[in-house]
Scaffold this active site. Structure first.
Site, mmCIF file in Angstrom:
data_model
loop_
_atom_site.group_PDB
_atom_site.id
_atom_site.type_symbol
_atom_site.label_atom_id
_atom_site.label_comp_id
_atom_site.label_asym_id
_atom_site.label_seq_id
_atom_site.Cartn_x
_atom_site.Cartn_y
_atom_site.Cartn_z
ATOM 1 N N THR A 70 0.831 -1.200 0.000
ATOM 2 C CA THR A 70 0.000 0.000 0.000
ATOM 3 C C THR A 70 0.869 1.254 0.000
ATOM 4 O OG1 THR A 70 -1.874 -1.077 1.084
ATOM 5 C CG2 THR A 70 -1.703 1.312 1.333
ATOM 6 N N GLN A 177 -0.969 -9.013 -6.997
ATOM 7 C CA GLN A 177 -1.508 -10.363 -7.113
ATOM 8 C C GLN A 177 -0.764 -11.231 -8.118
ATOM 9 O OE1 GLN A 177 -3.712 -11.883 -5.271
ATOM 10 N NE2 GLN A 177 -4.269 -10.100 -4.059
ATOM 11 N N SER A 194 3.673 -6.298 -3.281
ATOM 12 C CA SER A 194 3.693 -6.538 -1.839
ATOM 13 C C SER A 194 4.161 -7.957 -1.550
ATOM 14 C CB SER A 194 2.285 -6.328 -1.266
ATOM 15 O OG SER A 194 2.287 -6.427 0.136
ATOM 16 N N ALA A 195 5.174 -8.083 -0.686
ATOM 17 C CA ALA A 195 5.828 -9.379 -0.473
ATOM 18 C C ALA A 195 4.917 -10.427 0.131
ATOM 19 C CB ALA A 195 7.054 -9.185 0.418
ATOM 20 N N HIS A 196 3.983 -10.031 0.999
ATOM 21 C CA HIS A 196 3.176 -11.060 1.664
ATOM 22 C C HIS A 196 2.178 -11.718 0.721
ATOM 23 C CE1 HIS A 196 0.228 -7.764 1.987
ATOM 24 N NE2 HIS A 196 -0.675 -8.691 2.199
ATOM 25 N N CYS A 320 -22.942 -8.996 2.200
ATOM 26 C CA CYS A 320 -23.750 -9.479 3.327
ATOM 27 C C CYS A 320 -22.856 -9.798 4.516
ATOM 28 C CB CYS A 320 -24.531 -10.714 2.921
ATOM 29 S SG CYS A 320 -25.494 -10.533 1.438
#
Length: 459
Positions: A70, A177, A194-196, A320
């Site tokens: 981010t 992704q 992003s590494a994770h 929902c």
């Protein structure tokens, strides 16, 4: 307990664990210092940057490490917008970008900039023509994810990069992704990841800015990471992130082929095993490990709890839930069913037995949730009127659609049912229900309280 939510965070790769432990012992010093411990840390940082740059497909001096994906997105967007402020303040994004991009776009608009959202088709894909139409003489930056985080659709980055290049507009790609599966093709200008997402440790992002892109770091800067990501880097995590990226890329082709077979099995069998299910996203141009489907007449939060109780960890873009009463922006932009949404994203090493076990559990879980909501096939009844109005005010997803399904048989073919609802989700799910059931959605009109949605019964 099978973990099927790697699109949120992938389990730590064994190589990342080994590299992290080694770097904790060797890379704790300040890499900017000239004594031996600092030089040792600098060697580790340089090697990590070289490995990450090779995986991305850029020069090492074009890539910096950030505290998160981010952070990389926000830094990249702010830097390019700041560097090109003389061109103008127009930003172009797709309607299905990750929230990090959309939040930055909102901040840009609040500061006086303008933002254009490029729509997607029902499969979740943009078109190069859509971006070409959105670009203008004052466009400072365009953003496009490489693959969607909720439905897995791979975007035409190379084609969009071509039209952006022709217009002289840099393209920022959110590759969070997809980077673990391969390089992002095309002449992109800025890339964030992003590494994770690929099995590295959390708290490490990548930001690559091609040479020649005007970039002005916003906020205070220091001498670290080319002035683009200030502060002392978490060097052990950076080393582990780069090592794991290289490791997952080495096995990506074989693992992608294996997981694609398992996801194809999920796509085929879910619709056979569970009534009233819509599989969303592109069946062919997609990430190899991810599938998303939505179930009519199902509360998404309850379904996820039932699957968790059965031992399966999955995610949802469903509206929902207790945390939101609005549909996922991705599903809303696609115009597909949002209720009872389930995202399955398989980690590397997932076995066929684990997937088969999920398929055995899913029908019972869906049926159990529907039973709790009182859903059953309506019995044949003689029509009672040419038109019926249902007061669904105060009822939350999926109840308005359930009430519609019960009422549709009370009007003759050609008759209408009007559902009055104050649930924002109804705006998406009632048209989607009509498309699935073969009825005609006639549109909506405002009421003093809520909105009236009209449906015509077909044969």
């Amino acid at each position: 307990m099978p973990y099927f939510d790697t699109a949120s965070a992938a389990p730590l790769h064994p190589v990342a664990r080994q590299a992290l432990q080694a770097a904790l012992d060797e890379g704790w010093a300040d890499p900017a210092r000239l004594y031996r411990e600092g030089r040792r840390a600098r060697l580790l940082l340089d090697a990590a940057r070289e490995a990450a740059a090779e995986a991305v497909g850029c020069r090492a001096d074009e890539l910096v490490f950030t505290p998160s994906g981010t952070h990389a997105v926000h830094t990249g967007m702010a830097g390019v917008l700041g560097g090109r402020r003389r061109v103008g303040g127009h930003l172009v994004v797709s309607a299905v970008e990750h929230s990090s991009v959309l939040h930055a776009a909102d901040a840009h608009a609040a500061a006086g900039g303008t933002v254009t959202e490029v729509p997607v088709d029902r499969l979740g894909a943009v078109s190069a023509a859509g971006y070409e139409a959105a670009l203008g003489s004052t466009t400072a930056l365009a953003c496009l994810q490489s693959a969607n985080h909720e439905v897995g659709t791979v975007q035409p980055v190379a084609e969009v990069a071509e039209v952006c290049g022709a217009a002289g507009v840099p393209l920022l790609v959110d590759a969070a992704q997809s980077l673990g599966w391969g390089r992002v093709e095309g002449a992109w200008s800025v890339l964030a990841a992003s590494a994770h997402k690929w099995g590295g440790p959390p708290g490490v992002g990548l930001l690559a800015v091609r040479k020649g892109v005007r970039f002005s770091a916003q906020g205070p800067a220091d001498e670290r990471e080319s002035g683009r990501s200030p502060g002392f880097a978490n060097l052990p995590a950076v080393v582990a992130a780069a090592a794991s990226l290289r490791a997952v890329r080495a096995e990506a082709d074989a693992e992608a082929a294996r997981l694609r077979i398992l996801v194809d099995r999920l796509r085929r069998r879910v619709v056979r095993l569970v009534p009233d299910v819509e599989v969303v996203g592109d069946a062919d141009r997609r990430l190899p490990h991810l599938v998303t489907f939505s179930c009519l007449y199902v509360d998404g939060e309850t379904l996820l709890h039932e699957l968790d109780r059965a031992g399966y960890s999955v995610s949802s873009g469903s509206s929902c839930t207790s945390s939101t009463l609005t549909p996922s922006h991705v599903l809303r932009a696609m115009g597909v069913l949002s209720e009872g949404n389930v995202r399955v994203s398989l980690p590397r090493g997932t076995s066929a037995d684990e997937v088969n076990g999920f398929l055995e559990v899913l029908p019972g879980a869906v049926a159990g949730v529907r039973e709790k909501l009182g859903v059953s096939e309506p019995s044949a009844v003689a029509p009672v009127a040419d038109s019926v109005e249902i007061d669904a005010l105060g009822l939350r997803c999926p109840q308005p659609v359930i009430e519609l399904a019960r009422a549709i048989t009370t009007v003759p073919v050609g008759g209408t049912v009007t559902v009055v609802s104050d649930d924002e989700v109804a705006r998406l799910d009632i048209p989607a229900w009509c498309a699935m059931r073969g009825h005609t959605y006639l549109g909506e009109s405002p009421r003093a309280t809520g909105v009236a949605y009209r449906v015509r019964r077909e044969g």
